[in-house]
Design a protein around this motif. Sequence first.
Motif, PDB file in Angstrom:
ATOM      1  N   ALA A   1       0.840  -1.192   0.000  1.00  0.00           N
ATOM      2  CA  ALA A   1       0.000   0.000   0.000  1.00  0.00           C
ATOM      3  C   ALA A   1       0.880   1.249   0.000  1.00  0.00           C
ATOM      4  N   ILE A   2       0.270   2.363  -0.338  1.00  0.00           N
ATOM      5  CA  ILE A   2       0.932   3.668  -0.277  1.00  0.00           C
ATOM      6  C   ILE A   2       0.359   4.423   0.918  1.00  0.00           C
ATOM      7  N   ALA A   3       1.255   5.018   1.711  1.00  0.00           N
ATOM      8  CA  ALA A   3       0.820   5.704   2.930  1.00  0.00           C
ATOM      9  C   ALA A   3       1.555   7.043   3.060  1.00  0.00           C
TER      10      ALA A   3
ATOM     11  N   ASP B   1      -0.454   5.506   8.278  1.00  0.00           N
ATOM     12  CA  ASP B   1      -1.777   4.885   8.202  1.00  0.00           C
ATOM     13  C   ASP B   1      -1.979   4.370   6.781  1.00  0.00           C
ATOM     14  N   PHE B   2      -2.443   3.133   6.646  1.00  0.00           N
ATOM     15  CA  PHE B   2      -2.713   2.582   5.322  1.00  0.00           C
ATOM     16  C   PHE B   2      -3.954   1.706   5.397  1.00  0.00           C
TER      17      PHE B   2
ATOM     18  N   ARG C   1      -8.479   0.609   8.260  1.00  0.00           N
ATOM     19  CA  ARG C   1      -7.302   1.446   8.462  1.00  0.00           C
ATOM     20  C   ARG C   1      -6.400   0.819   9.521  1.00  0.00           C
ATOM     21  N   VAL C   2      -5.130   0.712   9.175  1.00  0.00           N
ATOM     22  CA  VAL C   2      -4.117   0.140  10.057  1.00  0.00           C
ATOM     23  C   VAL C   2      -3.053   1.197  10.307  1.00  0.00           C
ATOM     24  N   ARG C   3      -2.589   1.309  11.543  1.00  0.00           N
ATOM     25  CA  ARG C   3      -1.559   2.293  11.897  1.00  0.00           C
ATOM     26  C   ARG C   3      -0.299   1.577  12.361  1.00  0.00           C
ATOM     27  N   ALA C   4       0.836   2.001  11.798  1.00  0.00           N
ATOM     28  CA  ALA C   4       2.134   1.431  12.171  1.00  0.00           C
ATOM     29  C   ALA C   4       3.092   2.555  12.528  1.00  0.00           C
ATOM     30  N   ASN C   5       3.949   2.305  13.499  1.00  0.00           N
ATOM     31  CA  ASN C   5       4.924   3.286  13.949  1.00  0.00           C
ATOM     32  C   ASN C   5       6.311   2.929  13.436  1.00  0.00           C
TER      33      ASN C   5
ATOM     34  N   ARG D   1      10.460  12.640   7.886  1.00  0.00           N
ATOM     35  CA  ARG D   1       9.709  13.859   8.169  1.00  0.00           C
ATOM     36  C   ARG D   1       8.218  13.583   8.011  1.00  0.00           C
ATOM     37  N   PRO D   2       7.391  14.276   8.782  1.00  0.00           N
ATOM     38  CA  PRO D   2       5.943  14.171   8.568  1.00  0.00           C
ATOM     39  C   PRO D   2       5.594  14.647   7.163  1.00  0.00           C
ATOM     40  N   GLY D   3       4.642  13.956   6.538  1.00  0.00           N
ATOM     41  CA  GLY D   3       4.221  14.316   5.194  1.00  0.00           C
ATOM     42  C   GLY D   3       4.909  13.522   4.098  1.00  0.00           C
ATOM     43  N   MET D   4       5.970  12.766   4.421  1.00  0.00           N
ATOM     44  CA  MET D   4       6.628  11.941   3.414  1.00  0.00           C
ATOM     45  C   MET D   4       5.694  10.826   2.949  1.00  0.00           C
ATOM     46  N   SER D   5       5.846  10.426   1.692  1.00  0.00           N
ATOM     47  CA  SER D   5       5.095   9.276   1.173  1.00  0.00           C
ATOM     48  C   SER D   5       5.893   7.999   1.432  1.00  0.00           C
ATOM     49  N   PHE D   6       5.185   6.929   1.722  1.00  0.00           N
ATOM     50  CA  PHE D   6       5.825   5.647   2.031  1.00  0.00           C
ATOM     51  C   PHE D   6       5.156   4.535   1.229  1.00  0.00           C
TER      52      PHE D   6
END
Length: 359
Positions: free
Chosen positions: A61-63, A204-205, A256-260, A269-274
Amino acid sequence: MIKRLVYFLVLIILLGAAYSVSQTLLGNSSANAPNQGSKGAAPKVLVEVVKLESTASSFGAIATGWADKSAEVFAIVDEKVTQVLFKPQQKVKKGELLVQQDDREEQLALRLAEVQLKNTKSLLDRYKQAVGKGAVPQTQVDSAQADYEAAQVAVDQAKLAISNHQIRAPFSGVVGITDIDPGQRIGPGVMITGVDSREVIYVDFEVPEALVGQLSASKMDQIEVLASTPSVPGQEFKARVVALDSRLNPEKRSLRVRANISNPDDLLRPGMSFAVQMAVKGQMLASVPEIALQWDREGSYVWMIRDGKAYRENVRVADRRQGRVFLDGKIKEGESVVVEGGLRLAEGVVVELVEDPLQ
């Protein structure tokens, strides 16, 4: 007349003899029938060898990355700025002063409130001493007590007004760029800067509905997540699933799944695509074609062929994928499971194995 009677008796005797011979022949043929035709009478079945396969699955997925804590800082009151005490990308601690607004009037108000508090306290102490001697009534002491408490409130209000002119960091983190300069008048609607706590970045993805059954809040340690970002090419970051949403998105049919992601080197940085790759650990279970599975009032089952005979095995369906089912039951790898012809079987019946015409 006598001659006709003799002919009739002879005919009856011949017919009886013929019937006796026919019954004897039929009895012998029926006795020999099982031995001669037993192989042809056995039900024909098509089987497949049971395989042990893992129920593990993966998903991509893209997050978007977010800071563990993130806030936009605004002024509380409308007043002129006297000091800007930070620079972009500066690390600050919780409560550290970022911007000071002009608070001279509030400082004077505090001094006046403190003087009034001191006077009311002194008067209250004198009244308390005099009331024991009968010099003042108790009502006058109560009034002085009320004045003293009101003076305490006035001091607290003056201190609060001063603190409202001091914009402080809401938590420890890194501050961003500001457009505020000393001498500029700002109010509650003007953003001063942003503060991000970047020790941990979370992503979040969305996981499709088909995989939701493999996710469990009690087994999140079995979910492996790797994340990569074009901002840091050639490097993968291990993430840890920390939360599953309580409901699916009815429009996307996804959860929705959240990973740290731990960020000790401050590369993220916040806002980066993953790009996120999620893998769910599974277990080794018997895998058979879906057409081998049958159902009745007792539940799901399959027919197993052991020593040329059919045996029913009750099973539990653990997963389904691409025309195959993963079964939990007394089934071993390498055994033969019936995929066609199971409707004609009974427990312990001898079967005839046939080859798959498609092979």
